[in-house]
Design a protein around this motif. Sequence first.
Motif, mmCIF file in Angstrom:
data_model
loop_
_atom_site.group_PDB
_atom_site.id
_atom_site.type_symbol
_atom_site.label_atom_id
_atom_site.label_comp_id
_atom_site.label_asym_id
_atom_site.label_seq_id
_atom_site.Cartn_x
_atom_site.Cartn_y
_atom_site.Cartn_z
ATOM 1 N N PRO A 83 -12.492 -51.677 -4.033
ATOM 2 C CA PRO A 83 -11.451 -52.698 -4.166
ATOM 3 C C PRO A 83 -10.344 -52.586 -3.118
ATOM 4 O O PRO A 83 -9.925 -53.587 -2.540
ATOM 5 C CB PRO A 83 -10.897 -52.454 -5.580
ATOM 6 N N SER A 122 -14.100 -48.313 -10.971
ATOM 7 C CA SER A 122 -13.924 -49.365 -11.984
ATOM 8 C C SER A 122 -14.541 -50.687 -11.573
ATOM 9 O O SER A 122 -14.601 -51.615 -12.366
ATOM 10 C CB SER A 122 -12.430 -49.581 -12.243
ATOM 11 N N CYS A 123 -14.997 -50.771 -10.315
ATOM 12 C CA CYS A 123 -15.528 -52.048 -9.810
ATOM 13 C C CYS A 123 -17.042 -52.065 -9.955
ATOM 14 O O CYS A 123 -17.729 -51.182 -9.429
ATOM 15 C CB CYS A 123 -15.126 -52.240 -8.352
ATOM 16 N N HIS A 124 -17.561 -53.063 -10.634
ATOM 17 C CA HIS A 124 -18.998 -53.130 -10.881
ATOM 18 C C HIS A 124 -19.802 -53.249 -9.594
ATOM 19 O O HIS A 124 -20.946 -52.826 -9.541
ATOM 20 C CB HIS A 124 -19.325 -54.281 -11.842
ATOM 21 N N PHE A 125 -19.199 -53.812 -8.542
ATOM 22 C CA PHE A 125 -19.956 -53.953 -7.293
ATOM 23 C C PHE A 125 -20.064 -52.601 -6.569
ATOM 24 O O PHE A 125 -21.103 -52.278 -5.998
ATOM 25 C CB PHE A 125 -19.307 -55.016 -6.395
ATOM 26 N N LYS A 154 -11.106 -54.180 0.160
ATOM 27 C CA LYS A 154 -11.160 -55.639 0.200
ATOM 28 C C LYS A 154 -9.838 -56.251 0.681
ATOM 29 O O LYS A 154 -9.790 -57.384 1.109
ATOM 30 C CB LYS A 154 -11.540 -56.196 -1.188
ATOM 31 N N CYS A 192 -16.471 -59.822 -5.167
ATOM 32 C CA CYS A 192 -15.272 -59.713 -6.007
ATOM 33 C C CYS A 192 -15.214 -60.930 -6.914
ATOM 34 O O CYS A 192 -15.130 -62.058 -6.436
ATOM 35 C CB CYS A 192 -13.985 -59.607 -5.198
ATOM 36 N N THR A 193 -15.284 -60.681 -8.190
ATOM 37 C CA THR A 193 -15.189 -61.769 -9.164
ATOM 38 C C THR A 193 -13.742 -61.931 -9.653
ATOM 39 O O THR A 193 -13.504 -62.595 -10.651
ATOM 40 C CB THR A 193 -16.124 -61.492 -10.357
ATOM 41 N N GLU A 194 -12.830 -61.297 -8.935
ATOM 42 C CA GLU A 194 -11.409 -61.340 -9.312
ATOM 43 C C GLU A 194 -11.252 -60.986 -10.791
ATOM 44 O O GLU A 194 -10.462 -61.579 -11.519
ATOM 45 C CB GLU A 194 -10.818 -62.723 -9.006
ATOM 46 N N CYS A 195 -12.040 -59.999 -11.209
ATOM 47 C CA CYS A 195 -12.080 -59.660 -12.635
ATOM 48 C C CYS A 195 -10.841 -58.893 -13.093
ATOM 49 O O CYS A 195 -10.516 -58.886 -14.265
ATOM 50 C CB CYS A 195 -13.346 -58.857 -12.949
ATOM 51 N N GLY A 196 -10.171 -58.211 -12.161
ATOM 52 C CA GLY A 196 -8.935 -57.500 -12.506
ATOM 53 C C GLY A 196 -9.140 -56.122 -13.109
ATOM 54 O O GLY A 196 -8.168 -55.448 -13.458
ATOM 55 N N ARG A 197 -10.379 -55.657 -13.212
ATOM 56 C CA ARG A 197 -10.611 -54.367 -13.862
ATOM 57 C C ARG A 197 -10.008 -53.222 -13.048
ATOM 58 O O ARG A 197 -9.486 -52.255 -13.599
ATOM 59 C CB ARG A 197 -12.118 -54.155 -14.057
ATOM 60 N N CYS A 198 -10.074 -53.349 -11.724
ATOM 61 C CA CYS A 198 -9.549 -52.264 -10.877
ATOM 62 C C CYS A 198 -8.048 -52.080 -11.089
ATOM 63 O O CYS A 198 -7.546 -50.954 -10.999
ATOM 64 C CB CYS A 198 -9.868 -52.530 -9.408
HETATM 65 S S1 SF4 Z 1 -11.076 -57.520 -9.164
HETATM 66 FE FE1 SF4 Z 1 -13.001 -56.796 -10.151
HETATM 67 S S2 SF4 Z 1 -14.631 -57.378 -8.715
HETATM 68 FE FE2 SF4 Z 1 -12.669 -57.505 -7.586
HETATM 69 S S3 SF4 Z 1 -12.448 -55.527 -6.614
HETATM 70 FE FE3 SF4 Z 1 -11.372 -55.390 -8.592
HETATM 71 S S4 SF4 Z 1 -12.918 -54.563 -10.030
HETATM 72 FE FE4 SF4 Z 1 -14.028 -55.281 -8.202
#
Ligand code: SF4
Length: 444
Positions: free
Chosen positions: A77, A63-66, A80, A122-128
Amino acid sequence: MINMDVFHGFLEAIRHLPEMAQPTAMTDAERVAKAKSVMRAKTDRSLALDLEACVNCGYCSESCHFFQSTQDAKYSPSRKLDLLRRVHARETSAFAPIKRLFVSDITVNDLKEWQELVYDSCTECGRCSMICPMGINTARGVNVMREALYEAGLAPLELTAVAQEQAGRGTVFGVGPEQLQQTVDLLRGQGIAIPLNEPRADVMLVTTVIDVLLYQDALAATARILNHLGVNWTLRSKGFEAANFGLLAGSESLQKAATQRIVDEALAIGAKTVIVPECGHAYPALRWDGRLSDGQSLPFEVLATAEYVGREVSAGRLHLTPGDATRKITYHDACKLARHGGVMKEPRAALAALGMDVRETSPTAEKNWCCGGGAGAFLINRAEGLRHKAWEIKREQIDATGADTVVVSCGSCRLNFMAGAEKVQWETKIESVVELVAAQLPSK
Ligand code: SF4
Ligand code: SF4
């Protein structure tokens, strides 16, 4: 119309940010001690649960774009949070004395390695967290890691430089009240009424360095919408800057100081509503983290521009002249608005009122892919390649809709889209919600 010379000048200014940072002199032992002290202090029950609950299933990676764009395990994720997990195991967990026997202590080299993992990737996007079966809030843990690294003097120099500037001179990229006044004068010269420093107002609009310098049309559009609605509003030069580099760099005290300037001005004029510009992180910084100095909740509502405009459309107070029905547009949900803030219906209500062919990406709304440029990542020079790879997921997602325009509600997303588009000569137009809405205001 965006001035591309200003855009390129902004990119050039970012390249020179590291030269402006004032490094913090500390021994390696002091850096580790400071970082661990923040990690210990911030590991409350909820974070401890997150750190202990991971079952290493790996779903979050997809789920993480990186991770998705590189397939590099270091961008997973769950990894991290490994450093935080080690400190928790050794120092704050129930079995700390036993865990210390087989979990190694962290070193300054670990901290340096994690700088890339919690800032660049990590853009702190919250998708994970939406995918994680245990509901682990990785973004919060990453934010704690940023605070630990900032205290240890190990935040990226670019973010450190701007955070130090905002804390010291109160400006961001050299933009302060004087530059705001110049932009206001310029827009007034175009016939747009912009109240500045009114002593009382129902609505206080805050803006951001990037709108003052580059996206002046977004500021003009917001002003035109507020004027059209007959709102009693103002900008205040002592508290206009919504960008919060304390939050992005990881300094809680700087974050609070930047927020306080806005809160003080809003209280001084008796504002009932504060409207945050098209700036993703500015929204949670004020809406969710903003407090009065005694810790109480803010006595005014905080709305993002796209949220405000959509609400006015839905309530029937803002009517728009239908635009070109053949124009195909799609909306990019900024993570801090949609996933973190629940602002999904309102921008769509505003876009639906434009009468254009609105297409959804797949996935969309709270499951939408992050563009890769948020949470300060856009300013980190060495992250450019990684950011671009992550953005390619976004570009493919938009291309699949067949839209000729992507509409955004965050200046950082917009910068990242513009930089990505320029790199690959992407023809899709990049526009903002407020600018599209203002272009369809009926004449009175
Ligand atoms: S918050 Fe977003 S960028 Fe950070 S680890 Fe989760 S999916 Fe990746
Ligand atoms: S999805 Fe959740 S439980 Fe699974 S590895 Fe990721 S953080 Fe751990």
